[in-house]
Scaffold this motif. Structure first.
Motif, PDB file in Angstrom:
ATOM      1  N   GLY A  10      29.201  18.172  -4.408  1.00 46.26           N
ATOM      2  CA  GLY A  10      28.832  18.107  -2.998  1.00 46.26           C
ATOM      3  C   GLY A  10      27.947  16.910  -2.700  1.00 46.26           C
ATOM      4  N   HIS A  11      28.116  16.342  -1.512  1.00 40.75           N
ATOM      5  CA  HIS A  11      27.364  15.150  -1.121  1.00 40.75           C
ATOM      6  C   HIS A  11      25.851  15.356  -1.231  1.00 40.75           C
ATOM      7  CE1 HIS A  11      26.143  11.548   1.009  1.00 40.75           C
ATOM      8  NE2 HIS A  11      25.457  12.310   1.851  1.00 40.75           N
ATOM      9  N   VAL A  17      20.588  14.319  -6.884  1.00 46.13           N
ATOM     10  CA  VAL A  17      20.589  13.857  -8.281  1.00 46.13           C
ATOM     11  C   VAL A  17      20.323  12.354  -8.323  1.00 46.13           C
ATOM     12  CG1 VAL A  17      22.057  13.519 -10.315  1.00 46.13           C
ATOM     13  CG2 VAL A  17      22.019  15.745  -9.153  1.00 46.13           C
ATOM     14  N   ASN A  18      20.940  11.593  -7.424  1.00 42.58           N
ATOM     15  CA  ASN A  18      20.710  10.142  -7.389  1.00 42.58           C
ATOM     16  C   ASN A  18      19.267   9.815  -7.036  1.00 42.58           C
ATOM     17  OD1 ASN A  18      23.341   9.574  -8.116  1.00 42.58           O
ATOM     18  ND2 ASN A  18      24.045   9.298  -6.013  1.00 42.58           N
ATOM     19  N   ASP A  37      23.140  11.407 -14.743  1.00 40.90           N
ATOM     20  CA  ASP A  37      23.794  11.231 -13.451  1.00 40.90           C
ATOM     21  C   ASP A  37      24.732  12.410 -13.186  1.00 40.90           C
ATOM     22  OD1 ASP A  37      26.162  10.760 -14.924  1.00 40.90           O
ATOM     23  OD2 ASP A  37      26.039   8.597 -14.662  1.00 40.90           O
ATOM     24  N   ALA A  38      25.296  12.440 -11.976  1.00 41.50           N
ATOM     25  CA  ALA A  38      26.137  13.573 -11.569  1.00 41.50           C
ATOM     26  C   ALA A  38      27.318  13.760 -12.511  1.00 41.50           C
ATOM     27  CB  ALA A  38      26.617  13.368 -10.136  1.00 41.50           C
ATOM     28  N   LEU A  57      18.650  22.382   0.466  1.00 37.77           N
ATOM     29  CA  LEU A  57      18.596  22.231  -0.984  1.00 37.77           C
ATOM     30  C   LEU A  57      17.128  22.149  -1.391  1.00 37.77           C
ATOM     31  CD1 LEU A  57      20.004  21.813  -3.704  1.00 37.77           C
ATOM     32  CD2 LEU A  57      20.193  19.379  -3.128  1.00 37.77           C
ATOM     33  N   ALA A  58      16.674  23.129  -2.152  1.00 36.91           N
ATOM     34  CA  ALA A  58      15.264  23.209  -2.530  1.00 36.91           C
ATOM     35  C   ALA A  58      14.994  22.610  -3.906  1.00 36.91           C
ATOM     36  CB  ALA A  58      14.796  24.657  -2.501  1.00 36.91           C
ATOM     37  N   GLY A  59      16.002  22.619  -4.781  1.00 36.91           N
ATOM     38  CA  GLY A  59      15.781  22.097  -6.119  1.00 36.91           C
ATOM     39  C   GLY A  59      17.002  22.285  -6.985  1.00 36.91           C
ATOM     40  N   CYS A  60      16.844  21.887  -8.240  1.00 39.26           N
ATOM     41  CA  CYS A  60      17.945  22.024  -9.187  1.00 39.26           C
ATOM     42  C   CYS A  60      17.396  22.069 -10.608  1.00 39.26           C
ATOM     43  CB  CYS A  60      18.943  20.867  -9.041  1.00 39.26           C
ATOM     44  SG  CYS A  60      18.285  19.237  -9.503  1.00 39.26           S
TER      45      CYS A  60
END
Length: 151
Positions: A10-11, A17-18, A37-38, A57-60
């Motif tokens: 997803g964009h 991530v970038n 990277d993705a 989006l809060a985090g990953c």
């Protein structure tokens, strides 16, 4: 908060991530950056989760399988608008739960040694991670610290 497995296509997630990768270039010399990277986060040994507060989006965070007993935490990040709201804690709890379900005996990670990484190190310390020697393919690096937790 909804934490879900994400295919990193997803964009919004790719941009996040970038952004993470770019922020690492501001904090660490190139040879000390181990963020993925993705494309690499979509590898077969990786499980990537995104955390959402409603539509935001809060985090990953990600878990890389090193072998059948050992996992590595990767790509832990909280969005700037969700800092100090417990996002990283919830993601880390989720990853550790999944690692236990997989039967891992331990989980390890690499993070920066600089002051800007102190909040991350403190989070991991609070979860019982201990400092350790480099693991997997890592080598000693003054810009990195290595931590591990037995499960």
């Amino acid at each position: 908060m909804l934490i879900k497995i994400d295919n990193v296509t997803g964009h919004e997630v790719i941009s996040f991530v970038n952004e993470h990768l770019h922020s690492m270039t501001l904090k660490s010399p190139p040879e000390s950056i181990h963020a993925l990277d993705a494309e690499r986060l979509r590898g077969p040994e990786m499980t990537f989760w995104s955390a959402w507060e409603g539509n935001e989006l809060a985090g990953c965070g990600a878990l890389k399988e090193l072998d059948s007993r050992h996992g590595e935490i990767k790509s832990m990040r909280t969005s700037a608008s969700h800092l100090r709201k417990g996002v990283a804690k919830q993601i880390l709890q989720h990853i550790l739960e999944k690692a236990r379900e997989r039967g891992y005996e331990r989980v390890s990670l690499e993070t920066g040694s600089m002051a800007s990484f102190k909040p991350a190190r403190k989070l991991y310390e609070n979860f019982g991670f201990q400092y350790c020697e480099p693991f997997a393919d890592y080598v000693e690096d003054p810009n990195s610290v290595f931590m591990t937790k037995k499960l």
